[in-house]
Each structure stands twice: as structure tokens, then as C-alpha cells.
Design a protein around this motif. Structure first.
Motif, PDB file in Angstrom:
ATOM      1  N   ARG B 119       0.823  -1.203   0.000  1.00  0.00           N
ATOM      2  CA  ARG B 119       0.000   0.000   0.000  1.00  0.00           C
ATOM      3  C   ARG B 119       0.857   1.253   0.000  1.00  0.00           C
ATOM      4  O   ARG B 119       0.547   2.233  -0.677  1.00  0.00           O
ATOM      5  CB  ARG B 119      -0.909   0.005   1.231  1.00  0.00           C
ATOM      6  N   LEU B 120       1.956   1.196   0.739  1.00  0.00           N
ATOM      7  CA  LEU B 120       2.846   2.352   0.801  1.00  0.00           C
ATOM      8  C   LEU B 120       3.473   2.622  -0.547  1.00  0.00           C
ATOM      9  O   LEU B 120       3.578   3.763  -0.985  1.00  0.00           O
ATOM     10  CB  LEU B 120       3.940   2.128   1.854  1.00  0.00           C
ATOM     11  N   GLU B 122       2.311   1.854  -3.473  1.00  0.00           N
ATOM     12  CA  GLU B 122       1.302   2.374  -4.382  1.00  0.00           C
ATOM     13  C   GLU B 122       1.059   3.852  -4.110  1.00  0.00           C
ATOM     14  O   GLU B 122       0.925   4.658  -5.024  1.00  0.00           O
ATOM     15  CB  GLU B 122       0.011   1.584  -4.154  1.00  0.00           C
ATOM     16  N   TYR B 123       1.037   4.168  -2.808  1.00  0.00           N
ATOM     17  CA  TYR B 123       0.815   5.543  -2.391  1.00  0.00           C
ATOM     18  C   TYR B 123       1.940   6.436  -2.900  1.00  0.00           C
ATOM     19  O   TYR B 123       1.711   7.508  -3.454  1.00  0.00           O
ATOM     20  CB  TYR B 123       0.743   5.595  -0.868  1.00  0.00           C
ATOM     21  N   LYS B 127       1.670   9.513  -5.407  1.00  0.00           N
ATOM     22  CA  LYS B 127       2.112  10.792  -4.875  1.00  0.00           C
ATOM     23  C   LYS B 127       3.138  11.451  -5.803  1.00  0.00           C
ATOM     24  O   LYS B 127       3.129  12.656  -5.998  1.00  0.00           O
ATOM     25  CB  LYS B 127       2.728  10.549  -3.494  1.00  0.00           C
ATOM     26  N   LYS B 130       1.583  13.367  -8.591  1.00  0.00           N
ATOM     27  CA  LYS B 130       0.926  14.612  -8.226  1.00  0.00           C
ATOM     28  C   LYS B 130       1.954  15.732  -8.199  1.00  0.00           C
ATOM     29  O   LYS B 130       3.054  15.554  -7.694  1.00  0.00           O
ATOM     30  CB  LYS B 130       0.361  14.463  -6.814  1.00  0.00           C
ATOM     31  N   LEU B 133       2.758  20.380  -4.016  1.00  0.00           N
ATOM     32  CA  LEU B 133       2.213  21.667  -3.615  1.00  0.00           C
ATOM     33  C   LEU B 133       3.209  22.334  -2.689  1.00  0.00           C
ATOM     34  O   LEU B 133       3.827  21.674  -1.857  1.00  0.00           O
ATOM     35  CB  LEU B 133       0.908  21.454  -2.866  1.00  0.00           C
ATOM     36  N   LYS B 136       2.060  26.345   2.412  1.00  0.00           N
ATOM     37  CA  LYS B 136       2.009  27.754   2.818  1.00  0.00           C
ATOM     38  C   LYS B 136       1.183  27.900   4.081  1.00  0.00           C
ATOM     39  O   LYS B 136       0.311  27.086   4.352  1.00  0.00           O
ATOM     40  CB  LYS B 136       1.367  28.600   1.711  1.00  0.00           C
ATOM     41  N   ASP B 193       8.756  26.658   3.979  1.00  0.00           N
ATOM     42  CA  ASP B 193      10.188  26.352   3.990  1.00  0.00           C
ATOM     43  C   ASP B 193      11.071  27.595   3.915  1.00  0.00           C
ATOM     44  O   ASP B 193      12.272  27.515   4.120  1.00  0.00           O
ATOM     45  CB  ASP B 193      10.542  25.415   2.834  1.00  0.00           C
ATOM     46  N   ILE B 222      -2.708  26.877   4.822  1.00  0.00           N
ATOM     47  CA  ILE B 222      -3.557  27.307   3.703  1.00  0.00           C
ATOM     48  C   ILE B 222      -3.925  26.078   2.888  1.00  0.00           C
ATOM     49  O   ILE B 222      -3.075  25.280   2.562  1.00  0.00           O
ATOM     50  CB  ILE B 222      -2.848  28.346   2.828  1.00  0.00           C
TER      51      ILE B 222
END
Lengths: 457, 222
Positions: B119-120, B122-123, B127, B130, B133, B136, B193, B222
Motif C-alpha cells: 500500500r505504501l 502504491e501511495y 504521490k 501529483k 504543492l 504555505k 520552507d 492554507i
């Protein structure tokens, strides 16, 4: 006049992908936390763009854009109402300075809302060693957030959707580490939700018929229900500390023409009254309160939580400063400490901590360099049992009892008697290297007034 | 329920008492319940515990048809007299209390571990696709002047001159404190950061002609 609702601060914690912002957004959206006019504007725009079905997501996205641009101030204070309470929600950022702010900041959380994703892989990543779930929950516990609620989120994304087996697996896993941290799981409600589709948020869902409802053991009988909103309404209100002795850490001291000296700060416990004689520590100054003002309005009595300014007689501005604590001179007045014993957790220290280590401690509004004079014992964080007597070194993740000596006068209290004056963040290398709560204090014998030290054993 | 430690004499004693008025562990025919208890006993009961010995020899005679006996095996704690816990070593194994919070989870069995790994992985794969992001935060600052005569517009002007990579100033307002004193409440958005509250405080306090102190009024993701 309508009776004002009790105010509660909720901090939302969880791993990056747990969907906590969506969940927070959903609550605020549905519970009237967003300005009505703005909402109507957004909803109309969404309809025009043919996005009615994703209205909620679209509106949230717009709000996020607004927040990013810093357009409105009030959006940074997320508020909404339940039947019993006015809630301020703090969506905990991953920012490294947030922890310090949570300890010394103005809004101490009363309740922790832990959001855990049940989606495939996301739960596993969230509770893994590098995940934020454990660290956040541990900090919440250490800092005295005794009530915690667990939302098992993204139930719409389990395989198969709304799977009871997955919910049970997450409850078992999260329950076991909450227990390790120190929470009593019988008091922790677990709610399966979807922050995205709204399942079990405000109204009970039909999609999870297997869910028998959440339960929580409380001092005054047990609470139970089906939705997250019901959980929030069932929490125990924060204990008001008006009957305790006064503690008011100073934020600023002003000199006002025609008035005189005006210290300003937030009342942490007790009441402040005009005519009262105050003792300031470590300044070792006494003075009488002539008048009190809040938001430019005169007050005769100010209560815990109030941010007030007050005028005092016969004290020059230079004799007082930020970090001093005011208290009633007749009722357990504050005193500076020569040393104190604290339970600390080392968080992000790159190396090892030895006796003699001297970081800067932030405690209430005070900011003082302090020496870790003696590492007394290394502890098991959960049970508090001793692991090692007088350890040579401490590393990230270790908990320990340490005797700490401030290098200049400082007024702190035991966490047990005055919580907000008894917790601190230790800062070094521009980050929070440790957090701690004070177990007992050694009050300075040089103080003018003799009184019984309220030391908690 | 349970027999205590079946590997010890006291456990066998409990078993003996239990069987003094019963033929089998459960019901009236030999079942998996008998097999489960039988298998957790290391040696035949001694002759003075006649009920346990009788039962032991009887179940032993089923040795080659063990698996065909009816019923489903349950943990040892589910059998025996009420009020006695099962403490047979190797019996119930859900005692994971002592592992370190940040330690490895090596008490898990291989199957759970494999499932978790899968599962990890696949995650992680999902990820990585994606776009990352930039984290902020929105911070609301209280900036306090020296007195009621401090020029607040000048103070705000100074604060807004602070420029940093990853810092955007937002709206502001003046909030009355008392005795004619106002504080500046100003919002900003920072990249987690790049900008910290310490750095902001340092820069803001540098305008020492105007600023007495700074506090964080709100701090949100945010």
C-alpha cells in the motif's frame, strides 16, 4: 440579550494528505463560518460556470485562493457555531515555527481533532515513522490537550467504498498508538466521515449502515452520537480559572501622556479588579490598579482570556518589561524562580543534549536563556517510568526529567497550578529543539514576600 | 475465561477441577475445543489429577482424526471456568504495549507487513505523479507601538517594506487596545520552507523607533 456561547479552540492535526483542510472547510462552510454575502457571490459564480454539483469544492478553492493572497484578515480566524459553542478552528500547518506558537501563542487548544485518512496507502503513510500523525498527537498530549477526537476520513475512497473492515483496521491502529502516547481510548470518539462528500459530518449518512455511532466516556456520564458535529457539541467546556489567583503575563508596557504607565497582557487565570494591589515578577515591583480598559472601553473587572490594558500608580515604564508576570499581591503573588524541574521531549536536535546545554526558553511572553543543569532521568514517554538514571546524553525522541536554571530572573509556574505559565518551547539553531512542561519550581528565596510556594509533586 | 498457565501445575489443577464435572471442554462430544487445550499441554497430567488424566488419554485416542473433529478452534482464553485468565505462554499474543513509539514495528507478522509495504509503494507512486504543492501558512501578526502617539501609518509602511522570498503581505487593520493605544493587525502568507516567524519578528523589531513588540495572533495552514 442572547447569552454568549462558550468559546472553544479546536486544533486540527493530521498527516499532510489526511484531508484535514477539506474537513475543516466543510465544517466552516456548513456551520455558517463564511461571510454570507461572500458565499452567495461564490455560489452564484459557481452556478454560472456550471459547477453547481461541485459547488462546495469550488467555493473552498476560491477561499483558498483568497487566503493565499491575504485578501481578508477575518479568513485567517476560522470560526463557526455549534449548538453549544463558538468554535475557533486552527488548521495546524506543517510549518516548523507552529509548535512554538502553539505553546506560547494566544490561542491554546482545548480540543484536538485528529484527521486520519482511511484511503489505501494514505493511512499507512500517515502513521508510518515519518508521518506527522504520531508526532502531532504526542505534542497535543504533552501540551495538555486532554480531549481528542479521531475522524477516520475519506471513507468514500476505501476499497470497497465505505468499508467497515477498513474503518475497524484504522480504529485499531490509531487507538493503539493513542494509548501508547497516554490517551485513554474509552474517552476518544472515532467517527467515520468523508470531508469531501460530507458523510457523517453534519448529518448521519445512510452509506455506512454498519456504523453504530461513536461513544465517549466522560466525567458527567457518557456521550454518544453519529456525526462529527455532535461530537464537537459533546466536548467538555474548558475549565474557567476565574477562581484561581491572578496571573497576567505582560506583552507590552506603554507610557501614555496624561495617564501614566499602562501594561498590557492577557489574563491567564484569576480576575483583575480596579483598586487591586499587584505584584510584578521578576521585576519585584508592587503597584495599585487605577483603571482597566479593553478595546478602549473601561472595565471594573476583567476575566481570564481577556486581553487588557491597565493603569498603575507610581511605577515608571522602565521598571517593567515584556515577560514580567502580574499577580495579586495578597493572593499567591508570582515570584521568580531560581530553578525548576521539567519533563521535556527532545524534538529536532541534530546531535545530543548534555548537561550544560543552554537553549532559549519561550514560556508565556518570557524569552530567557536557560541551562539544562542536571539530566535527572530518562523516561518512557507513555508510562512515565524511569528508563535510565542520570543519563549522559539525550537525543531526538527522548523524554526526560531535567533541572533547568534560568540565567536571568524569570517567573514560571508548575503546569499543574497554572498551565499556560508551565509549558515552554526550547529554541536553538532557529528551530524548536524541545518542548516541556514544568513539574515543580524552586522559588527564589531572595523574594521580599514570604509565602507558601505552590509546588506540585 | 481460561485455565491460567496450562504449562504449569496450577493450570493443570484448574483444568482438573473444570473436568471433574464435565466430559469435554465444550459440549458432549470431542471437538476442536478439546484439541486446542490438548495441544497447549506439554506433558500428561499426573495420576493424582484423575479427571484431567482421564480426559487427556481420551483425547489422545483421537490423535489421528484430530482435524476432523467438529467445531472451530478459539483462543485458549475462551475456554475453561470464568474468572481465570489465560496466561499460557504462546497463547494470546496481542501484547504489543512495549514497543517504542518511533521504533520499528517488527511485531507485525509478515502478511501485514507485506500488505503495508504494498500500500505504501502504491501511495508513493501516486504521490510522485501529483505536482508537489508548496506548503504555505497564513499568519496574522499583532505589531505593537511604543505609545498612543506612535505614527501607525508610518509603522505599517515600515512593516510593508520588509521583503523576502516567499512572503506576501495581506490586509491590515488597526485594533484598539485601550487608553488610546492601537495595535496593527496585519496578515501575511508565507511559504513554510522559506519564511519563519522568528525571521519576521527580527525584521519587524528592527524598526525600533516604532515597534515595541510583535505577537502571532493566528497561524493556519492554507
Amino acid at each position: 440579550m442572547v447569552k454568549e456561547k462558550t468559546h472553544v479552540n479546536v486544533v486540527v492535526i493530521g498527516h499532510v494528505d489526511s484531508g484535514k483542510s477539506t474537513t475543516t472547510g466543510h465544517l466552516i462552510y456548513k456551520c455558517g463560518g463564511i461571510d454570507q454575502r461572500k458565499l452567495e457571490k461564490f455560489e452564484k459564480a459557481a452556478a454560472q460556470m456550471g459547477k453547481s454539483s461541485f459547488k462546495f469544492a469550488w467555493v473552498l478553492d476560491k477561499l483558498k485562493t483568497e487566503r493565499e493572497r491575504g485578501i481578508t484578515i477575518d479568513i485567517s480566524l476560522l470560526k463557526f457555531n455549534t449548538q453549544k459553542y463558538t468554535m475557533t478552528i486552527i488548521d495546524a500547518p506543517g510549518h516548523r515555527d507552529f509548535i512554538k506558537n502553539m505553546i506560547t501563542g494566544t490561542s491554546q487548544a482545548d480540543v484536538g481533532l485528529l484527521v486520519v485518512s482511511a484511503a489505501k496507502g494514505e493511512y499507512e503513510a500517515g502513521v508510518s515513522r515519518s508521518g506527522q500523525t504520531r508526532e502531532h498527537a504526542l505534542l497535543a498530549y504533552t501540551l495538555g490537550v486532554k480531549q481528542i477526537i479521531v475522524c477516520v476520513n475519506k471513507m468514500d475512497l476505501t476499497e470497497p467504498p465505505y468499508s467497515k473492515a477498513r474503518f475497524d483496521e484504522v480504529v485499531r491502529g490509531v487507538g493503539s498508538f493513542l494509548k501508547k502516547i497516554g490517551y485513554d481510548c474509552a474517552t476518544v470518539p472515532f467517527v467515520p466521515i468523508s470531508g469531501w462528500t460530507g458523510e457523517n459530518m453534519i448529518t448521519a449518512t445512510q452509506r455506512m449502515p454498519w456504523f453504530q455511532g461513536w461513544k465517549s466516556r466522560q466525567r458527567e456520564g457518557n456521550a454518544s452520537g453519529r456525526t462529527l458535529l455532535e461530537v464537537l457539541d459533546s466536548i467538555q467546556p474548558p475549565v474557567r480559572t476565574a477562581n484561581k489567583p491572578l496571573r497576567l503575563p505582560l506583552q507590552d508596557v506603554y507610557k501614555i501622556g496624561g495617564v501614566g504607565t499602562v501594561p498590557v497582557g492577557k489574563i491567564e487565570s484569576g480576575v483583575l479588579k480596579a483598586g487591586m494591589t499587584l505584584m510584578f515578577s521578576p521585576a519585584k515591583v508592587t503597584a495599585e490598579v487605577k483603571s482597566i480598559e479593553m478595546h478602549h472601553q473601561g472595565l471594573q473587572t476583567a476575566l481570564p482570556g481577556h486581553n487588557v490594558g491597565f493603569n498603575i500608580k507610581n511605577v515608571a515604564v522602565r521598571n517593567l518589561r515584556r515577560g514580567d508576570v502580574a499577580g495579586n499581591a495578597q493572593h499567591d503573588p508570582p515570584a521568580d524562580v531560581s530553578s525548576f524541574e521539567a519533563q521535556v521531549i527532545i524534538l529536532n536536535h541534530p546531535g545530543t543534549v548534555k548537561a550544560g546545554y543552554s537553549p532559549v526558553l519561550d514560556c508565556h511572553t518570557a524569552h530567557v536563556t536557560c541551562r539544562f543543569a542536571e539530566l535527572k532521568e530518562k523516561l518512557d514517554r507513555r508510562s512515565g517510568k524511569q528508563l535510565e538514571d542520570h543519563p549522559q546524553t539525550l537525543m531526538s525522541g527522548d523524554a526526560a526529567t531535567v533541572r533547568i536554571v534560568p540565567i536571568k530572573p524569570m517567573c514560571v509556574e508548575s503546569f499543574f497550578t497554572y498551565p499556560s505559565l508551565g509549558r515552554f518551547a526550547a529554541r536553538d539553531l532557529k528551530q524548536t529543539v524541545a518542548v516541556g512542561v514544568i513539574k515543580s519550581v524552586q522559588k527564589d528565596q531572595g523574594g521580599k514576600l514570604s509565602h507558601k510556594a505552590q509546588v506540585c509533586k | 475465561m481460561g485455565f491460567g498457565d496450562l504449562k504449569s501445575a496450577s493450570g493443570i489443577k484448574v483444568l482438573n477441577d473444570f473436568l471433574s464435572e464435565r466430559s469435554y471442554i465444550e459440549g458432549y462430544v470431542p471437538s476442536q475445543a478439546d484439541v486446542a487445550v490438548f495441544e497447549s499441554i506439554s506433558a500428561p497430567p499426573t495420576a493424582d489429577l484423575c479427571h484431567a488424566l482421564r480426559w487427556y488419554n481420551h483425547i489422545k485416542s483421537y490423535n489421528n482424526q484430530k482435524s476432523s473433529l467438529p467445531g472451530v478452534k478459539k483462543p485458549l482464553g475462551q475456554y475453561g471456568p470464568a474468572g481465570v485468565a489465560d496466561t499460557t505462554s504462546g497463547g494470546g499474543d496481542d501484547d504489543d504495549d512495549d514497543i517504542d513509539l518511533f521504533g520499528s514495528d517488527d511485531e507485525e507478522d509478515a502478511e501485514t507487513a507485506r500488505l503495508k509495504e504494498e500500500r505504501l509503494a502504491e501511495y508513493a507512486a501516486r504521490k510522485s505523479k501529483k505536482p508537489t504543492l508548496i506548503a504555505k501558512s497564513s499568519i496574522l501578526l499583532d505589531v505593537k507601538p511604543w505609545d498612543d502617539e506612535t505614527d501607525m501609518s508610518k509603522l505599517e509602511e515600515c512593516v510593508r517594506t520588509i521583503q523576502m522570498d516567499g512572503l506576501v503581505w495581506g490586509q491590515s487593520k488597526l485594533v484598539p487596545v485601550g487608553y488610546g493605544i492601537k495595535k496593527l493587525q496585519i496578515g501575511c502568507v508565507v511559504e513554510d520552507d522559506k519564511v519563519g516567524t522568528d525571521l519576521l519578528e527580527e525584521h519587524i523589531l528592527a524598526f525600533e523607533d516604532f515597534v515595541q513588540s510583535m505577537d502571532v495572533a493566528a497561524f493556519n495552514k492554507i
